[in-house]
Write a protein that holds these residues in place. Structure first.
Motif, mmCIF file in Angstrom:
data_model
loop_
_atom_site.group_PDB
_atom_site.id
_atom_site.type_symbol
_atom_site.label_atom_id
_atom_site.label_comp_id
_atom_site.label_asym_id
_atom_site.label_seq_id
_atom_site.Cartn_x
_atom_site.Cartn_y
_atom_site.Cartn_z
ATOM 1 N N GLU A 150 0.636 -1.217 0.214
ATOM 2 C CA GLU A 150 -0.205 -0.108 0.217
ATOM 3 C C GLU A 150 0.530 1.698 -0.160
ATOM 4 O O GLU A 150 0.884 2.304 -0.777
ATOM 5 N N SER A 151 2.062 1.129 0.629
ATOM 6 C CA SER A 151 3.033 1.827 0.414
ATOM 7 C C SER A 151 3.183 2.879 -0.288
ATOM 8 O O SER A 151 3.522 4.021 -0.426
ATOM 9 N N VAL A 152 3.273 2.116 -1.402
ATOM 10 C CA VAL A 152 3.767 3.188 -3.269
ATOM 11 C C VAL A 152 2.532 3.529 -3.341
ATOM 12 O O VAL A 152 2.428 5.007 -3.730
ATOM 13 N N PHE A 153 1.490 3.727 -2.906
ATOM 14 C CA PHE A 153 0.017 4.542 -3.566
ATOM 15 C C PHE A 153 -0.127 5.527 -2.635
ATOM 16 O O PHE A 153 -0.428 6.503 -2.471
ATOM 17 N N PHE A 154 0.928 5.352 -1.423
ATOM 18 C CA PHE A 154 1.367 6.339 -0.530
ATOM 19 C C PHE A 154 1.413 8.373 -0.908
ATOM 20 O O PHE A 154 0.900 8.848 -0.827
ATOM 21 N N HIS A 155 2.439 8.029 -1.623
ATOM 22 C CA HIS A 155 2.491 9.545 -2.549
ATOM 23 C C HIS A 155 2.105 8.918 -3.961
ATOM 24 O O HIS A 155 2.841 9.688 -4.749
ATOM 25 N N VAL A 174 -2.308 -6.783 -10.364
ATOM 26 C CA VAL A 174 -1.398 -6.514 -9.263
ATOM 27 C C VAL A 174 -2.131 -6.607 -8.066
ATOM 28 O O VAL A 174 -2.784 -7.087 -8.201
ATOM 29 N N ALA A 175 -1.325 -7.256 -7.455
ATOM 30 C CA ALA A 175 -1.593 -7.808 -6.297
ATOM 31 C C ALA A 175 -1.369 -6.730 -4.612
ATOM 32 O O ALA A 175 0.168 -6.318 -5.130
ATOM 33 N N GLY A 182 -1.293 -1.090 6.583
ATOM 34 C CA GLY A 182 -1.325 -0.600 6.140
ATOM 35 C C GLY A 182 -1.892 0.747 6.417
ATOM 36 O O GLY A 182 -2.319 0.777 7.450
ATOM 37 N N TYR A 183 -1.788 2.063 6.131
ATOM 38 C CA TYR A 183 -2.778 2.859 6.092
ATOM 39 C C TYR A 183 -4.171 3.143 5.849
ATOM 40 O O TYR A 183 -4.895 3.401 6.091
ATOM 41 N N SER A 184 -4.182 2.956 4.543
ATOM 42 C CA SER A 184 -5.284 3.068 4.288
ATOM 43 C C SER A 184 -6.318 2.364 4.400
ATOM 44 O O SER A 184 -6.568 1.605 4.534
ATOM 45 N N LEU A 189 -9.766 0.918 -1.567
ATOM 46 C CA LEU A 189 -9.564 -0.575 -1.730
ATOM 47 C C LEU A 189 -10.396 -0.140 -3.782
ATOM 48 O O LEU A 189 -9.130 -0.038 -4.529
ATOM 49 N N GLN A 190 -11.202 0.832 -3.260
ATOM 50 C CA GLN A 190 -11.926 0.655 -4.982
ATOM 51 C C GLN A 190 -10.821 1.442 -6.014
ATOM 52 O O GLN A 190 -11.207 1.253 -6.807
ATOM 53 N N ASP A 191 -10.787 2.897 -4.955
ATOM 54 C CA ASP A 191 -9.435 3.504 -5.788
ATOM 55 C C ASP A 191 -8.212 3.204 -6.411
ATOM 56 O O ASP A 191 -7.802 3.800 -7.079
ATOM 57 N N LEU A 192 -7.287 1.571 -6.140
ATOM 58 C CA LEU A 192 -6.641 1.492 -6.527
ATOM 59 C C LEU A 192 -6.436 0.102 -7.495
ATOM 60 O O LEU A 192 -7.638 -0.555 -7.189
ATOM 61 N N PRO A 193 -5.488 1.094 -8.295
ATOM 62 C CA PRO A 193 -5.351 -0.040 -9.254
ATOM 63 C C PRO A 193 -4.908 -1.433 -9.315
ATOM 64 O O PRO A 193 -4.247 -1.756 -9.355
ATOM 65 N N VAL A 194 -5.777 -2.266 -8.522
ATOM 66 C CA VAL A 194 -5.519 -3.769 -7.972
ATOM 67 C C VAL A 194 -5.838 -4.467 -8.578
ATOM 68 O O VAL A 194 -7.450 -4.289 -8.720
#
Ligand code: C2E
Ligand code: CA
Ligand code: CA
Ligand code: CA
Length: 277
Positions: A150-155, A174-175, A182-184, A189-194
């Motif tokens: 998750e941290s890669v999506f932080f910034h 992508v998994a 993580g923090y989120s 989750l629905q906003d992440l490209p996974v």
């Protein structure tokens, strides 16, 4: 100020000096390790509970120093700090693809998962490098899974999202690794490209007898499923944990119960078992 400075110096304990020397030593050591072929790959099977078959292997980097093995929890953060992770990451991918190419064949049900650091995703040509490597090794993009935390999506900037989109457009998945630590919020989750979430082993370890109620686990799995994602549980060590997660409709399981991470040569049995069924 001088006294304080002196004080500070005095508080620089010999142990700290030793730690510093060791770290610098490890830093240069890692560079040579990569060139000298000391970085290798172990694979851990990921099992589908529906079919009972191995559907995926996760590649895990290993560093065998003459004196012994350096754990990834030591050398991966170091490699990230120095930027060496870019080369190590590609080396791991290259070895992993080469060693599993035969097992992967053209079977769309079989895939190879590799861990990707945020540092790698900051490279503008990361996606192109991965796809190029896959082509060279004869591995289809749709057989690749990139594990990110998750941290890669932080910034997360557009570049990073673009790298992941390019890979996903080519068929790679992508998994989200260590999900839940993580923090989120679950809601993000629905906003992440996974495509997949990997439930972290700290949650799996909450299953002790198998008769406890753990609403947090069912929420995570239901939420992921309702968003159309698949769910893998990692750190499965006991049969009751496997049963529990299976009852919650987890799609895939990974852990010492099935196998330790091993070099490809020693996985022959797991590879053959998959072939026979
Ligand atoms: P991870 O991606 O979460 O990988 C799973 C870790 O859990 C592995 O530790 C694996 O050996 C361990 N594991 C598997 N099954 C069980 C189990 O049943 N119980 C317990 N307690 N542990 C289990 P490992 O190999 O020491 O790797 C640690 C971390 O280092 C990985 O965690 C990953 O974050 C990082 N890492 C490893 N290889 C690479 C790599 O090639 N690139 C990057 N960027 N990171 C890597
Ligand atoms: Ca992982
Ligand atoms: Ca993990
Ligand atoms: Ca982890």
């Amino acid at each position: 100020a001088k006294a304080a400075g002196k004080n500070r110096f005095l508080r620089f304990h010999p142990d700290m000096m030793a730690a510093l020397v060791q770290r610098t030593d490890m830093e240069s050591g890692l560079q040579f390790a990569l060139q000298g072929g000391e970085i290798t790959v172990d694979f851990q099977p990921i099992v589908s509970h529906r079919s009972g078959q191995v559907v995926q292997f996760e590649a895990l980097a290993r560093w065998d120093r003459g004196a012994g093995r350096v754990p990834p929890s030591d050398f991966i953060p170091l490699a990230e700090r120095t930027g060496l992770i870019r080369d190590i990451g590609l080396e791991v991918m290259s070895q992993a693809m080469a060693q599993l190419a035969d097992w992967l064949g053209e079977d769309p049900q079989r895939s190879l998962a590799v861990n990707v650091s945020g540092v790698q995703l900051q490279e503008h040509d990361f996606a192109a490098k991965v796809l190029g490597l896959a082509e060279t090794r004869g591995v289809a993009a749709r057989q690749l899974v990139l594990e990110v935390t998750e941290s890669v999506f932080f910034h997360a900037d557009c570049d990073l999202i673009r790298q992941l989109s390019t890979l996903r457009d080519a068929g790679a998945r992508v998994a989200l690794d260590d999900f839940g630590t993580g923090y989120s919020s679950l809601g993000r989750l629905q906003d992440l490209p996974v495509d997949t979430v990997k439930i972290d082993k700290t949650f799996v370890s909450m299953v002790r007898t198998g008769s406890e109620r753990l609403p947090i686990l069912s929420s995570m799995i239901n939420m992921a499923h309702s968003l159309g994602l698949t769910v893998t549980a990692e750190g499965i060590e006991t049969a009751s944990q496997a049963d529990y997660l299976t009852a919650l409709d987890c799609d895939a399981l990974q852990g010492y119960l099935f196998s330790l991470p091993e070099p490809a040569a020693r996985l022959e049995k797991a590879l053959r078992r998959a072939e026979e069924v």
